[in-house]
Design an enzyme around this catalytic site. Structure first.
Site, short mmCIF file in Angstrom:
data_model
loop_
_atom_site.label_atom_id
_atom_site.label_comp_id
_atom_site.label_asym_id
_atom_site.label_seq_id
_atom_site.Cartn_x
_atom_site.Cartn_y
_atom_site.Cartn_z
N HIS A 174 -2.71 1.31 6.83
CA HIS A 174 -2.98 1.34 5.40
C HIS A 174 -2.69 2.75 4.90
O HIS A 174 -2.93 3.73 5.61
CB HIS A 174 -4.42 0.93 5.10
CG HIS A 174 -4.73 0.88 3.63
ND1 HIS A 174 -3.94 0.18 2.74
CD2 HIS A 174 -5.70 1.45 2.89
CE1 HIS A 174 -4.43 0.32 1.52
NE2 HIS A 174 -5.51 1.09 1.58
N ASP A 179 -7.15 5.71 -3.54
CA ASP A 179 -6.43 4.55 -3.02
C ASP A 179 -6.07 3.63 -4.17
O ASP A 179 -6.94 2.96 -4.74
CB ASP A 179 -7.29 3.83 -1.99
CG ASP A 179 -6.54 2.73 -1.25
OD1 ASP A 179 -5.39 2.43 -1.63
OD2 ASP A 179 -7.10 2.16 -0.29
N ASP A 231 -17.06 -0.74 12.79
CA ASP A 231 -16.96 -1.36 14.11
C ASP A 231 -16.29 -2.73 13.97
O ASP A 231 -16.26 -3.30 12.88
CB ASP A 231 -18.34 -1.53 14.73
CG ASP A 231 -18.93 -0.21 15.21
OD1 ASP A 231 -18.23 0.81 15.13
OD2 ASP A 231 -20.10 -0.21 15.65
N GLU A 245 -20.41 11.23 16.33
CA GLU A 245 -19.77 10.10 15.65
C GLU A 245 -20.75 8.95 15.47
O GLU A 245 -20.85 8.34 14.40
CB GLU A 245 -18.54 9.66 16.44
CG GLU A 245 -17.68 8.60 15.75
CD GLU A 245 -18.14 7.18 16.07
OE1 GLU A 245 -17.91 6.29 15.23
OE2 GLU A 245 -18.75 6.99 17.14
N GLU A 292 -14.25 9.80 18.70
CA GLU A 292 -14.79 8.49 19.07
C GLU A 292 -15.55 8.60 20.39
O GLU A 292 -15.09 9.22 21.34
CB GLU A 292 -13.68 7.46 19.19
CG GLU A 292 -13.07 7.04 17.87
CD GLU A 292 -14.00 6.17 17.03
OE1 GLU A 292 -15.11 5.85 17.52
OE2 GLU A 292 -13.61 5.82 15.90
N CYS A 348 0.80 -1.23 0.00
CA CYS A 348 0.00 0.00 0.00
C CYS A 348 0.83 1.28 0.00
O CYS A 348 0.52 2.22 -0.73
CB CYS A 348 -0.98 -0.01 1.16
SG CYS A 348 -0.23 0.03 2.82
N ASN A 364 -14.02 4.04 9.99
CA ASN A 364 -15.08 4.13 11.00
C ASN A 364 -15.93 2.89 11.14
O ASN A 364 -17.04 2.95 11.68
CB ASN A 364 -15.99 5.33 10.71
CG ASN A 364 -16.49 5.98 11.99
OD1 ASN A 364 -16.04 5.66 13.08
ND2 ASN A 364 -17.45 6.87 11.84
#
Length: 711
Positions: A328, A351, A393, A444, A439, A269, A391
């Site tokens: 990353h 990316d 979970d 958020e 967070e 990457c 973001n």
């Protein structure tokens, strides 16, 4: 025609590329001096008509051909020309491309209509047109000169690697102004699938930074075409270079060009992102390299990363291929987004690492950073995927007896310490707040739920995702504040009675034993008997686990409110042969109480460090004068290493990458060499060095050097 290329190129900020050819930026005038053999130009009687063409099939309707006159102010062409000075035998004129013109290589021709009725045609030559971040009407306009200097003109930088607990800067030579790089960048555009399929339309669309950035993004990897780099995450690099060995983009791009545009082996990457940064800065689009620590790779679009553990605490691979990358790296490019609602221009994520497909090819973006923060995942391009990287979970599962038991859902483990190099400084900037609200804050969670609802409703049109979304998001469990340092016990805090935590006793240096303790604390008023399975395994930086190489079982009895430590040691001989290039070790502990079915999982990622290479500049650095550079290196291991190679490079300092074959280094050996060079560019420069051997691949070092003009 005289060619005041040096004067034009300085005004257009392209003199670093060359002063021997005309390189100009759109939306800004450049000057030409025309010489006449028999008589001078007579305004009002003579007329000069300019013709500019780009691409193999120039077309007026597509904007890849323009015809415009010197004297007319109401020409239908967006290109304009005007008279500056007129002498007896020469005439100076100014030409200006519109700020929306296609970038690329142009052919310039003129027709002279004289009052005598004769028409004379001349082919004046070629010039290259680039994006212009100095022009307010250009879509890539950036209104800060320090930012333009950093994100367009700076040819070196740092890419942040390691882990969130140990962030290290990796020096990189972008070298966007080095010899032949501009030609390679234009060749890269011509090798794209878009150009090969429809060259006329492709060239016409090169005025759009959105379009160009997607083309470049797809061309940096080679999954769909003969792109620049082959990706490889297998740890087997025998037929190419280990990605960790690269220190700059120039050698990669030149190798691709010299081999007839065959993909270079290999990249990961940070290499993809660094090479893309070189190409985009060369073309004139402000670009920076971004590192996201604990980066999510959500393969099914439900914004949940599933991790699976066995009863020893060992992390398992999973059929969904969801992973959390230790870090990353991607790019941000600055551009207006007229294709989006107002407010979503500015920094855009691109990316080039081939992870998922976008509209049938392996690329990602541009995705508005503001849209990611706002949860507007239905905006182009690939915003849902980028949102999940910062973001999502994380759900932990215990796999035992063919069954899966949910251990814990963590709402804050993905997307930490999002980093880039500071403007005109070697410091690190944390830009996490650009991507998401704090967070644990209400904002958020509201944004997360908004994004999830948009994904469930299927109102986004990207081809990146399958549509198999979860019907609802499980209720998040509460979090300990130390989550940023380690994974806490995987049960709600109101019922946790025993906590586990790892603590390192010494810095984890490569070649030395790793000493740490497991801290166990009984928060209840009852005795607790614990059985704790401990394990250690190497990780690749994309989160892929390797086989465990160390295991232990601890039996711990805790009195009420008592804390105990269980000492652990992993010797160098135990981990050395299992270590990946990324030097990441994950230690895990899965505890259970004898009287309870509840499980307690804790893990910690350790990044082993090397001593850096030291670089000393011996004397003043002056353009076109010899300069001596001392490079000090060492073998940090207590064993002999072989096949040692030192590489050194630096734009403006070395014409090409220097390789020194050191051979065998004895245990703990320390040595140095002197390199001689002649700097050929002035200003702030950087030397990058890397040493590899059969035991390690990326001991690095750097030194900034200011090069003065010759007296």
């Amino acid at each position: 025609m005289a060619a005041p290329f040096s004067r034009n190129n300085v005004r257009h900020h392209t003199e670093e590329i060359t002063v021997d050819h005309l390189l100009v930026r759109r939306g800004q005038a450049f000057n030409l001096t025309l010489y006449f053999r028999n008589r001078g130009f007579q305004p009002g009687l003579d007329n000069i008509i300019f013709v500019v063409e780009t691409g193999p099939l120039p077309d007026l309707a597509l904007g890849t051909r323009a015809v415009f006159s010197l004297a007319r102010h109401h020409s239908p062409s967006p290109w304009i020309a005007w008279l500056e000075t007129n002498g007896a035998t020469s005439t100076e004129v100014s030409l200006c491309a519109p700020p929306t013109a296609a970038v690329g290589r142009y052919l310039l021709k003129i027709h002279i209509d004289s009052f005598q009725g004769s028409v004379t045609a001349y082919q004046l030559g070629e010039f290259i047109l680039l994006f212009n971040p100095w022009c307010p009407e250009d879509a890539v306009y950036l209104d800060s000169e320090p930012q333009r200097q950093e994100y367009v003109m700076n040819d070196y930088g740092f890419i942040y690697q390691g882990s969130k607990n140990w962030i290290r800067p990796c020096p990189w030579n972008y070298g966007q102004f080095e010899e032949k790089i501009i030609d390679i960048c234009l060749k890269l555009l011509d090798k794209s699938l878009h150009f090969q399929t429809d060259p006329a339309t492709d060239c016409a669309l090169r005025g759009s930074p959105v379009y160009v950035s997607r083309v470049v993004c797809a061309m940096i990897n080679s999954n769909d075409d003969n792109g620049v780099l082959n990706g490889n995450w297998s740890e087997n690099y025998t037929d190419g270079a280990n990605p960790a060995e690269w220190t700059g983009s120039v050698a990669i791009l030149k190798q691709w060009y010299a081999t007839g545009c065959q993909p270079v082996r290999y990249g990961q990457c940070w290499v993809f992102a660094a090479v893309m940064c070189t190409v985009m800065r060369c073309l004139g689009i402000p670009t920076r390299v971004i590192t996201n620590f604990d980066s999510g790779h959500d393969t099914d679009g439900n914004l949940i990363i599933d991790e699976y553990y066995d009863n020893t605490g060992r992390i398992l691979g999973n059929k969904k291929k969801d992973t959390i990358w230790n870090f990353h790296v991607w790019n941000e490019c600055w551009m207006a987004r007229k294709d989006l609602p107002p407010g979503y221009g500015g920094w855009q994520v691109l990316d080039a690492t081939p992870q998922e497909m976008s509209n049938g090819v392996y690329c990602c973006g541009p995705a508005s950073v503001r849209a990611i923060k706002d949860g507007e995942v239905d905006l182009n391009y690939d915003t849902p995927f980028v949102f999940s990287m910062v973001n999502a979970d994380c759900m932990s599962w215990l796999v035992q007896g063919g069954k899966e038991q949910k251990l814990h859902q963590d709402t804050s483990s993905v997307g930490n310490f999002i980093s880039t190099k500071s403007i005109q400084s070697d410091e690190r900037d944390d830009i996490t707040e650009n991507y998401k609200y704090e967070e644990g804050s209400l904002q958020e969670r509201q944004v997360f739920l908004k994004a999830l609802q948009k994904l469930k409703a299927g109102r986004f049109h990207s081809s990146r995702r399958g549509a198999d979304l979860q019907p609802s998001r499980p209720t998040p469990l509460s979090q300990d504040s130390p989550r940023r340092l380690h994974t806490p016990s995987l049960r709600p805090s109101d019922v946790v009675q025993v906590s586990l935590k790892f603590k390192l006793l010494d810095p984890p240096n490569m070649g030395q034993d790793i000493c740490f303790v497991l801290l166990a604390f009984n928060m209840s008023s009852q005795f607790k008997d614990l059985k704790v399975n401990l394990s250690a395994q190497s990780l690749l930086h994309d989160g892929s686990p390797l086989s465990p190489f160390w295991q232990d079982i601890a039996f711990i009895t805790l009195s009420p409110k008592e804390a105990k430590t269980y000492p652990c040691k992993i010797s160098y001989s135990q981990y050395s042969q299992y270590l990946s290039t990324d030097k990441l070790i994950r230690i895990s502990a899965l505890g259970e109480e004898k009287s309870s079915p509840e499980k307690i999982l804790v893990n910690k990622i350790i990044t082993l460090s090397y001593p850096s290479i030291t670089i000393n500049v011996l004397g003043a650095a002056v353009v076109n004068q010899p300069l001596s550079i001392q490079v000090i290196f060492s073998n940090p291991l207590s064993e002999q290493v072989e096949d040692c190679v030192l590489t050194v490079e630096g734009s403006g300092l070395f014409k090409k990458q220097q390789k020194v074959f050191l051979g065998v280094l004895k245990p703990q050996h320390r040595g140095s060499i002197i390199l001689e060079t002649v700097p050929f560019k002035s200003g702030q420069r950087q030397i990058q060095a890397n040493m590899r051997s059969n035991k390690f691949k990326d001991i690095k070092g750097y030194r900034n050097v200011y090069v003065d003009f010759a007296l």
